[in-house]
Design a protein around this motif. Sequence first.
Motif, PDB file in Angstrom:
ATOM      1  N   ILE A  38     -55.054 -53.427 117.173  1.00 51.30           N
ATOM      2  CA  ILE A  38     -54.910 -52.692 118.432  1.00 51.30           C
ATOM      3  C   ILE A  38     -55.196 -53.602 119.618  1.00 51.30           C
ATOM      4  N   THR A  77     -59.886 -50.642 123.421  1.00 54.53           N
ATOM      5  CA  THR A  77     -59.704 -50.655 121.963  1.00 54.53           C
ATOM      6  C   THR A  77     -60.705 -49.724 121.294  1.00 54.53           C
ATOM      7  N   MET A  81     -59.414 -46.650 118.905  1.00 54.80           N
ATOM      8  CA  MET A  81     -59.594 -46.792 117.449  1.00 54.80           C
ATOM      9  C   MET A  81     -60.687 -45.867 116.950  1.00 54.80           C
TER      10      MET A  81
END
Length: 114
Positions: A38, A77, A81
């Motif tokens: 990511i 991120t 995530m």
Amino acid sequence: MKKQITRALINTLAFFLAAQFLPIIAATPLHFLGAGIILALINMVIRPLLILLAIPLNLVTLGLFTLVINAWMIQLTSGLMPGFYVPGFKAALFTAILISLGNWGYKKIIARPN
């Protein structure tokens, strides 16, 4: 394509190393890999736009503002995530420094042009 995969693996390794010293929480090693992928995608799409917009700040700070932008990308991120959490800006900044050192080391030592 090989360059992006290598960067994602360097990001994964840097996240794993940062988790040894910082309170970064990931449930499994796959979460580190997912976060690395990511982050690589975010760095390909969003980061260049922020670097372009931050040129005046980078000039004033002699490029150190780039670390702040990298820390923001790590926090983004962390938000995208599930199962991966960076607890604050300070931890994200230290992780950004580790990732920057990892990418620098890769460029200077491993991917050295002949």
